[in-house]
Write a protein that holds these residues in place. Sequence first.
Motif, short mmCIF file in Angstrom:
data_model
loop_
_atom_site.label_atom_id
_atom_site.label_comp_id
_atom_site.label_asym_id
_atom_site.label_seq_id
_atom_site.Cartn_x
_atom_site.Cartn_y
_atom_site.Cartn_z
N GLY A 219 0.77 -1.24 0.00
CA GLY A 219 0.00 0.00 0.00
C GLY A 219 0.79 1.28 0.00
N THR A 220 1.95 1.30 0.68
CA THR A 220 2.76 2.51 0.66
C THR A 220 3.16 2.87 -0.77
OG1 THR A 220 3.64 2.16 2.90
CG2 THR A 220 4.95 3.54 1.41
N LEU A 221 3.63 1.87 -1.51
CA LEU A 221 4.09 2.11 -2.88
C LEU A 221 2.95 2.51 -3.81
CD1 LEU A 221 7.17 1.67 -3.69
CD2 LEU A 221 6.51 0.46 -1.62
N THR A 222 1.84 1.79 -3.72
CA THR A 222 0.73 2.10 -4.64
C THR A 222 0.12 3.47 -4.32
OG1 THR A 222 -0.81 0.83 -3.24
CG2 THR A 222 0.18 -0.32 -5.11
N THR A 223 0.08 3.84 -3.04
CA THR A 223 -0.43 5.16 -2.67
C THR A 223 0.50 6.26 -3.18
OG1 THR A 223 -1.47 4.25 -0.68
CG2 THR A 223 -1.16 6.63 -0.76
N LEU A 224 1.81 6.06 -3.03
CA LEU A 224 2.77 7.04 -3.54
C LEU A 224 2.63 7.21 -5.05
CD1 LEU A 224 5.96 6.15 -1.47
CD2 LEU A 224 4.87 8.40 -1.58
N ALA A 225 2.45 6.10 -5.76
CA ALA A 225 2.28 6.18 -7.22
C ALA A 225 1.03 6.96 -7.57
CB ALA A 225 2.23 4.78 -7.82
N ALA A 226 -0.06 6.69 -6.86
CA ALA A 226 -1.32 7.39 -7.13
C ALA A 226 -1.18 8.89 -6.85
CB ALA A 226 -2.44 6.80 -6.28
N ILE A 227 -0.44 9.24 -5.79
CA ILE A 227 -0.19 10.66 -5.48
C ILE A 227 0.66 11.30 -6.57
CG2 ILE A 227 0.99 12.24 -3.89
CD1 ILE A 227 0.21 10.27 -1.62
N ASP A 228 1.72 10.62 -6.96
CA ASP A 228 2.61 11.15 -7.98
C ASP A 228 1.87 11.36 -9.31
OD1 ASP A 228 5.06 12.01 -9.07
OD2 ASP A 228 5.56 9.99 -9.77
N LEU A 229 0.97 10.44 -9.63
CA LEU A 229 0.20 10.53 -10.87
C LEU A 229 -1.03 11.45 -10.74
CD1 LEU A 229 0.33 6.74 -11.77
CD2 LEU A 229 1.33 8.57 -13.16
N GLN A 230 -1.32 11.86 -9.50
CA GLN A 230 -2.49 12.69 -9.22
C GLN A 230 -3.78 12.06 -9.75
OE1 GLN A 230 -2.66 16.04 -7.44
NE2 GLN A 230 -1.07 14.67 -6.65
N LEU A 231 -3.94 10.78 -9.46
CA LEU A 231 -5.11 10.05 -9.95
C LEU A 231 -6.35 10.44 -9.14
CD1 LEU A 231 -3.66 6.44 -10.38
CD2 LEU A 231 -4.01 8.17 -12.14
N PRO A 232 -7.43 10.83 -9.80
CA PRO A 232 -8.67 11.14 -9.06
C PRO A 232 -9.31 9.86 -8.50
CG PRO A 232 -9.03 11.32 -11.43
CD PRO A 232 -7.56 11.10 -11.24
#
Length: 317
Positions: A219-232
């Motif tokens: 979850g840490t990695l996938t959350t960071l990726a979603a933040i970096d990509l600014q996924l709604p």
Amino acid sequence: MGCDGTLQIIMRIAAIDIGTNTILMVIADVDRSGAIRVLRDEHVIARLGKGVDERRSILPETFERASACLAEFKRIADEARAERIVACGTSALRDASNRSEFIRSIHSKLGIEITVLSGGEEAELTFIGAVSEFLDPRKEQDFAVLDIGGGSTELTLGKNTNVLSGQSLDVGSVRLTERILKTSPPAAESLVRATEEVRRVLGVLGKVHDSTYAIGVAGTLTTLAAIDLQLPVYDRTKVSGHLLTFETVQRIYDSFRTKTLDEIKQVPQVLPERADILLAGMLILLEAMKRLRLRKIAVSDRGLRFGMLMREAGSKR
């Protein structure tokens, strides 16, 4: 695959990963080559490991919460007509003195048999699951898979799907939060203590070779990726394979370490149930990347449950 490109199905499997923070389930059709077709991919933050680090026991309210989550997963698996349900527990169940009571209760109520994995078994299955979407059949490739869980962190090295070495370390996002990072934002001295503790535990790790492809799961990695990509809205097709640089992780960590819990919860890509432990996960990732001398790491939202699928089908793709 068959000669016409269709999946030659041997089994429909539901694989459940009972982690310290999250319980995940994937339901998929699997063929003999290891090819999979995902039908359902579910997760719920049950926080099974809450208090386990301190008390070495699963709390009664957590017991009931996790049991309810598994009952819902069983209903979904039955509805999907899964032929087999396999379930594995990790760090929280390894550490809990009342794990046998929990396992017996789930088997009695739901007919689900839970296997508690050793740290080494967890690392190997996570490695197999994670590398499955990055393999190039035309060449051999060295992989390093970093799994930052709630109770432990695993690093596994291998070539293609063959594991060469693995280590399971007793530091995770829930464990570090409960021990040291108890407030948001944490006090400066708490951050220093947490950093020193992470460095101490990760000190056994060595540098990985420059040609090694590094993958991060959980979850840490996938959350960071979603933040970096600014996924709604979370989108695994965009998250999986996304490259996080060390500078990006550092930037996001720096922006979060001064936020209150309410402010973290307002970040669209952060699940409210993960908000209190996210900073600890980021700190572990940062220190692991420093220790391993990684400038970037690819994100995978696969991992243990996909490794379980492949093992159950008797195949490693």
